[in-house]
Design an enzyme around this catalytic site. Structure first.
Site, short mmCIF file in Angstrom:
data_model
loop_
_atom_site.label_atom_id
_atom_site.label_comp_id
_atom_site.label_asym_id
_atom_site.label_seq_id
_atom_site.Cartn_x
_atom_site.Cartn_y
_atom_site.Cartn_z
N ARG A 27 0.87 -1.22 0.01
CA ARG A 27 -0.13 0.16 0.03
C ARG A 27 0.94 1.08 -0.12
NH1 ARG A 27 -5.33 -1.62 1.81
NH2 ARG A 27 -5.95 0.54 2.17
N ASN A 98 -4.68 6.50 7.34
CA ASN A 98 -4.55 6.38 5.69
C ASN A 98 -5.72 7.20 5.15
OD1 ASN A 98 -4.86 5.38 3.30
ND2 ASN A 98 -6.10 3.64 3.50
N GLU A 479 -1.81 -0.21 -22.48
CA GLU A 479 -1.43 -1.03 -21.26
C GLU A 479 0.07 -1.26 -21.43
OE1 GLU A 479 -2.17 -2.13 -18.35
OE2 GLU A 479 -1.53 -3.69 -17.95
N LYS A 483 2.64 -0.29 -18.41
CA LYS A 483 3.64 -1.10 -17.76
C LYS A 483 4.91 -0.99 -17.97
CE LYS A 483 1.29 -3.18 -16.00
NZ LYS A 483 -0.09 -3.34 -15.68
N LYS A 602 0.22 -0.05 -4.54
CA LYS A 602 -0.69 -1.21 -5.10
C LYS A 602 -2.24 -0.70 -5.03
CE LYS A 602 -1.75 -5.29 -6.80
NZ LYS A 602 -1.43 -5.33 -8.17
O1 M6R Z 1 -6.94 -1.94 -7.57
P1 M6R Z 1 -7.42 -1.09 -9.02
O2 M6R Z 1 -7.59 -2.00 -10.11
O3 M6R Z 1 -8.72 -0.25 -8.56
O4 M6R Z 1 -6.18 -0.15 -9.29
C1 M6R Z 1 -6.38 0.50 -10.41
C2 M6R Z 1 -4.93 1.04 -10.85
O5 M6R Z 1 -4.42 1.80 -9.54
C3 M6R Z 1 -3.98 -0.11 -11.17
O6 M6R Z 1 -4.65 -0.64 -12.15
C4 M6R Z 1 -2.74 0.73 -11.56
O7 M6R Z 1 -2.61 1.30 -12.62
C5 M6R Z 1 -1.50 -0.53 -11.58
N1 M6R Z 1 -0.30 -0.23 -11.10
C6 M6R Z 1 -1.11 -0.76 -13.01
O8 M6R Z 1 -0.12 -1.92 -13.27
#
Ligand code: M6R
Length: 607
Positions: A27, A98, A479, A483, A602
């Site tokens: 987190r 948080n 995407e 990445k 994350k």
């Molecule tokens: O937990 P979530 O799927 O809602 O998160 C969305 C984005 O924060 C997440 O996909 C982010 O873009 C990743 N780091 C991509 O790899």
């Protein structure tokens, strides 16, 4: 999107706090800290950087105590310094937070005017200072917290500890998730079930606006109005939360290589046993009663929505609107009963996606969530929650969650097409057959890894990289670029192939590699023309295609990566593999921190 933990224990809690923080590090990892009530009173240890730094501090200056709180930070207000690390202390109060206290500035000024001295630049310190101020006015800890909560605007999950009180912890949530954990003569609080999985499998999730007073052997939850309320206790599956890297160097590769098996699991959950029809165990949404679908998410999950737009429109002939949640929630879009809104989130806690859900709730005909974390806020608040069954995704960069989100979208598109009379039984079976072949095709795509490693060696030298794709491969270009940016810190952009000549082609020279996702489909020749335009200007093209595509268009390209032949319907799922592995190997070539890239977290539980 920080992680918080609190323990009212029977023995020294320091090791348990540290191990819970390890499970919460996904987190945020800008700094970490703990506060404990020990024999000598309250003690705090904090360190900048990853948890290992805090462990080093604890080794040099150990602390112990029966109750304590801990925090791992993703910085919002104030740089990641020790002074800004949590817990924040004011007089007898220590707090971990948080979220964001949006009105912290006026509160801070008010408290400074009263003579209180602030030690950090954070919004969070105001929580401790305000509580300490109320305590000085003679309020009890419970009353001081209740009075403080009434003053806050914004989002928070909070845990309070009070000097001189070694059987008391107070927790509160608004906008950010928080759960109580129940032990034998012990009580815990944590940002999520994962944080608590090392100590208990008995969890009570706090509802929006709840706050709770915890003792070792009892607890009471209050709602936002201060009424005592009962919230149910649930048992979580601890096995499902056990995660390790297996034989892999990083969680990221483990999760990439897991995709054939989790994809098979995700698909089989949503198909009848004979794989002849779509079957939604939770009860199928009725797409024939909707005129429009609205798909909302953030980051990689948004790109899954973008692919799904093509599927729903082409297969089910239903209009689809897509938007990123951070825009959607503030543009007050008209939503009505003939709209179904689908929110997509791996974590199920992304603040903007959750806010978008709350915006459409009560307006849309149905609110559907596609989530990985089944106990998350988004899962619990949606009318219908569809799990993607990817298993715990630890690496900050999403991989298997993306392809499993696509799997659920694909079955929903087939279902919608059937319900809307766009597909007969035969057609449904034929698309399902294609989907069922995806795990095998992903396995084949993974075998192309050596070519991706070779290409990555060159990509790692670039300063800018472009990704191109057409139709449902356009979101894959986006995407792939995301990445690559987040893992390798190389600037990358994704474009619809046909859009390049409207501006971005000005960037092309022999230093800018262009990665082209081009399966042989109805638009292949058009994509090849766009590639030619790039090569005519000295651009270095990396062609990702099947054997036929490579035979037809490899001339003049710098390198090729061969994907298995696959039907255009499923190509976006299979082509996720090179998008992920190219980024992964470019990052390892550069030596970046693959599982915990700089500046990221994350779970993004702040706006
Ligand atoms: O937990 P979530 O799927 O809602 O998160 C969305 C984005 O924060 C997440 O996909 C982010 O873009 C990743 N780091 C991509 O790899």
């Amino acid at each position: 999107m920080c992680g918080i933990i609190g323990i009212l224990g029977k023995s020294d809690t320091t090791p348990k706090l540290v191990s819970a923080l390890k499970r919460l590090e996904y987190r945020g990892y800008d700094s970490a800290g703990i506060a404990l009530i020990g024999a000598e009173g309250m003690d705090i240890r904090r360190a900048t950087g990853k948890l290992a730094e805090l462990e080093a501090v604890l080794e040099a200056a150990p602390v112990s105590g029966l109750c304590g709180i801990g925090h791992t930070r993703w910085a919002t207000h104030g740089a990641p310094t020790k002074a800004n690390a949590h817990p924040h202390r004011a007089g007898p109060v220590a707090v971990v937070h948080n979220g964001i206290i949006e009105n912290f500035r006026p509160l801070r000024e008010e408290l400074i005017a009263k003579g209180r001295v602030f030690l950090s630049e954070t919004d969070s310190e105001v929580v401790a200072q305000l509580c300490a101020d109320f305590l000085e006015q003679g309020l009890s800890p419970e009353a001081a917290v209740a009075a403080s909560l009434a003053r806050f605007e914004g989002a928070f999950a909070l845990a309070y500890l009070f000097e001189g009180e070694d059987d008391l912890m107070i927790a509160a949530r608004r906008g950010s998730p928080l759960a109580i954990g129940h032990g034998e003569g012990e009580m815990y609080i944590g940002s999520d079930a994962m944080a608590l999985s090392g100590v208990t499998d008995r969890i009570t999730y706090l509802d929006e606006g709840d706050w709770a007073v915890l003792h070792r052997n009892s607890y009471q939850v209050f709602d936002a109005l201060g009424n005592p309320v009962n919230r149910p206790e649930t048992k979580v599956n601890l096995e499902a939360m056990a995660v390790d890297k297996g034989n892999h160097r990083h969680f990221m590769t483990k999760e990439i290589f897991e995709q054939p098996s989790v994809m098979a699991l995700a698909l089989s959950r949503y198909l009848s046993p004979d794989h002849g029809a779509v079957h939604i165990p939770e009860g199928a949404p009725d797409f024939s009663r909707f005129d429009r679908l609205v798909l909302v998410a953030c980051g990689t999950a948004f790109y899954a929505c973008h692919v799904a737009k093509y599927w729903f429109e082409q297969i089910a002939r239903i209009p689809v609107e897509i938007d990123v949640a951070s825009e959607f929630r503030y543009r007050a879009p008209p939503i009505g009963p003939r709209d179904a809104v689908i929110l997509v989130s791996q974590s199920g806690e992304t603040a903007d996606t959750l806010a978008a859900l709350r915006y459409v709730k009560g307006k849309a005909g149905q609110v559907i969530a596609i989530i990985n974390a089944p106990e998350s806020s988004i899962a619990r608040e949606a009318d219908l929650a569809l799990p993607i069954k990817a298993g715990v995704e630890v690496s900050v960069a999403s991989s298997k969650a993306f392809t499993c989100q696509l799997a659920v979208f694909a079955v929903l598109a087939i279902l919608a097409a059937r319900q809307r009379g766009e597909l007969d039984e035969q057609g449904e079976k034929s698309l399902i057959d294609k989907l069922v072949s995806v795990p095998r095709l992903m396995d084949e795509a993974l075998k192309a890894e050596p070519a991706m490693i070779d290409a990555a060696r060159e990509l790692a030298k670039a300063r800018d990289i472009l990704f191109l794709g057409r139709g449902p491969l356009y979101p894959l270009a986006l995407e792939g670029a995301l990445k690559l940016k987040e893992l390798s810190y190389i600037h990358a952009e994704g474009y619809a192939s046909g859009e390049l000549k409207h501006g971005p082609i000005a960037l092309i020279d022999d230093l800018v590699p262009v990665i082209c996702f081009a399966p042989v489909d109805a638009l292949f020749d058009k994509t090849v023309s766009n590639m030619q335009e790039v090569m005519a200007r000295g651009g270095k093209v990396l062609l990702v295609s099947d054997a036929t595509g490579i035979k037809r268009a490899a001339d003049g390209t710098w390198a090729q990566i061969e994907m298995p032949n696959c039907d255009p319907f499923i190509a976006p799922i299979v082509y996720a593999i090179p998008a992920q592995l190219l980024a992964y190997h470019t990052a390892t070539e550069k030596g970046t921190d693959v599982d915990q890239p700089r500046n990221l977290a994350k779970s993004v539980t702040v706006e």
